[in-house]
Design a protein around this motif. Structure first.
Motif, PDB file in Angstrom:
ATOM      1  N   PHE A 205       0.940  -1.242   0.011  1.00  0.00           N
ATOM      2  CA  PHE A 205       0.007  -0.124   0.020  1.00  0.00           C
ATOM      3  C   PHE A 205       0.811   1.124   0.026  1.00  0.00           C
ATOM      4  O   PHE A 205       1.836   1.455   0.792  1.00  0.00           O
ATOM      5  CB  PHE A 205      -0.998  -0.055   1.273  1.00  0.00           C
ATOM      6  N   THR A 207       0.669   5.169   0.511  1.00  0.00           N
ATOM      7  CA  THR A 207      -0.208   6.314   1.154  1.00  0.00           C
ATOM      8  C   THR A 207       0.157   7.444   0.723  1.00  0.00           C
ATOM      9  O   THR A 207       1.339   7.872   0.493  1.00  0.00           O
ATOM     10  CB  THR A 207      -0.718   5.865   2.602  1.00  0.00           C
ATOM     11  N   TYR A 246      -1.567  -1.318  -3.958  1.00  0.00           N
ATOM     12  CA  TYR A 246      -2.782  -0.385  -3.816  1.00  0.00           C
ATOM     13  C   TYR A 246      -2.358   1.017  -3.677  1.00  0.00           C
ATOM     14  O   TYR A 246      -1.262   1.297  -2.687  1.00  0.00           O
ATOM     15  CB  TYR A 246      -3.437  -0.515  -2.535  1.00  0.00           C
ATOM     16  N   THR A 248      -3.160   4.766  -2.759  1.00  0.00           N
ATOM     17  CA  THR A 248      -4.111   5.445  -2.094  1.00  0.00           C
ATOM     18  C   THR A 248      -3.882   7.191  -1.894  1.00  0.00           C
ATOM     19  O   THR A 248      -2.707   7.535  -1.722  1.00  0.00           O
ATOM     20  CB  THR A 248      -4.483   4.990  -0.683  1.00  0.00           C
TER      21      THR A 248
END
Length: 276
Positions: A205, A207, A246, A248
Motif C-alpha cells: 500500500f 499512502t 494499492y 491511495t
C-alpha cells in the motif's frame, strides 16, 4: 511520508505491525517539542531542560549547564546569566500560553516561539522533514483539544489535554512493544519509501499519493531534478509489490491543524489506464 496516524490505526484494530525506521514519538524533533512542554510545566525536569536549552542553539555549553544544575548560577558570567534567564522566560511564556489555549494551538506556538521553525524552515531536506514531523504532531494533538475524559480535579481543560498527550506519548512505545511481543511473526510493516529499497512484499500500500505531498511541494517542486528524484522514489515504491499494489490518497487531509482539500498525485496519472 510516515504518519503516527498509521501506527494508531494498527493499534486501534489490534493488528500486529512493525515500523522499519524510527517510530514517531522516538524522533528527536518530537522529543524536543515534548520536552519544551514538560519543562515549561515543571522546571525541575532537568533531563528535559538539558535536551532543549541549546535547541535551537543559544550558546549555552555543557560546562555552563553543569554549573547551572549544581546551583552555581551566580558564578556564571553576566552574559551567560542573561541567556539562561531568557530561556526560562521562554518556558514561562509557553506555560502561560498552554494554560489559555488548546493543545494543538500550544504546540504550534512552541514550534514558532522556540525558534525551531525558523531554524529548520531554511535548512536541508532532512531538516524540512523534521519540521513537517513537528507539524504532524500538531495534527495528531487536535484530538486532545476537547478531551472529555479528564479527571474532575484538572485545573483546566487545556492543561488536562496536554497531560493526556504527554501520557499517551510516553505509553506509545510500551504499547508497541507489547503488541510486537505477543505477535513476533508476520504483521504489517510500515516504512518510508527510502527504507523499502531492496525489499519486496506480496502486497503493498502506497499512502499519501497527493499533489504537493508526493511529489512534495518543497522536496519535489524546487527543480526539475528534484521532481525526477521523487519520480524515481515512486518507481521504487510501486515495484516493491509482487502480487498486488494499492495506491491511495486522501481527498481531505488535516495538515498543521488545518483541513486541506487535495488532488491525486500527478504520478498516478502517469500510469497507463489499462494497468489500473
Amino acid at each position: 511520508f510516515q504518519s503516527r496516524v498509521l501506527e494508531e490505526a494498527m493499534l486501534a484494530m489490534q493488528i500486529p505491525y512493525q515500523v522499519l525506521g524510527v517510530k514517531f514519538f522516538e524522533r528527536k524533533e518530537i522529543k524536543y517539542i515534548l520536552s519544551y512542554i514538560i519543562a515549561s510545566l515543571n522546571k525541575e525536569s532537568l533531563s528535559d531542560i538539558k535536551r532543549i536549552i541549546n535547541t535551537p542553539a543559544r550558546g549555552i555549553g555543557k560546562v555552563t549547564l553543569t554549573k547551572l544544575f549544581a546551583g552555581q548560577f551566580a558564578e556564571l558570567p553576566a552574559t551567560m546569566q542573561i541567556k539562561i534567564n531568557k530561556f526560562y522566560e521562554l518556558l514561562d511564556d509557553i506555560h502561560e500560553y498552554i494554560d489559555t489555549h488548546k493543545v494543538s494551538e500550544s504546540i504550534k506556538y512552541i514550534i514558532e516561539r522556540s525558534g525551531l521553525e525558523a531554524e529548520l524552515s531554511h535548512g536541508t531536506n532532512e531538516e524540512l522533514e523534521r519540521l513537517e514531523n513537528m507539524k504532524e504532531l500538531v495534527t495528531l494533538s487536535i484530538k486532545y483539544d476537547n478531551a472529555e475524559d479528564l479527571p474532575e480535579d484538572t485545573t483546566s481543560l487545556q492543561a488536562g489535554g496536554m497531560d493526556k498527550l504527554i501520557e499517551d506519548a510516553s505509553l506509545a512505545s510500551d504499547q508497541d512493544s507489547l503488541i510486537h511481543k505477543e505477535e513476533k511473526k508476520g504483521g504489517v510493516r510500515l516504512m518510508t519509501v527510502h527504507a523499502a529499497k531492496g525489499l519486496e512484499f506480496k502486497y503493498v500500500f502506497v499512502t499519501g499519493l497527493e499533489q504537493d505531498l508526493f511529489p512534495h511541494t518543497k522536496l519535489g517542486g524546487e527543480s526539475k531534478v528534484d521532481k525526477e528524484e521523487e519520480r524515481r522514489l515512486f518507481y521504487v515504491a510501486i515495484t516493491r509489490a509482487e502480487k498486488k499494489l494499492y495506491l491511495t490518497y486522501a481527498t481531505l487531509r488535516t495538515i498543521f491543524g488545518m483541513k486541506q482539500v487535495n488532488t491525486p498525485s500527478e504520478f498516478i496519472y502517469d500510469i497507463p489506464a489499462h494497468l489500473t
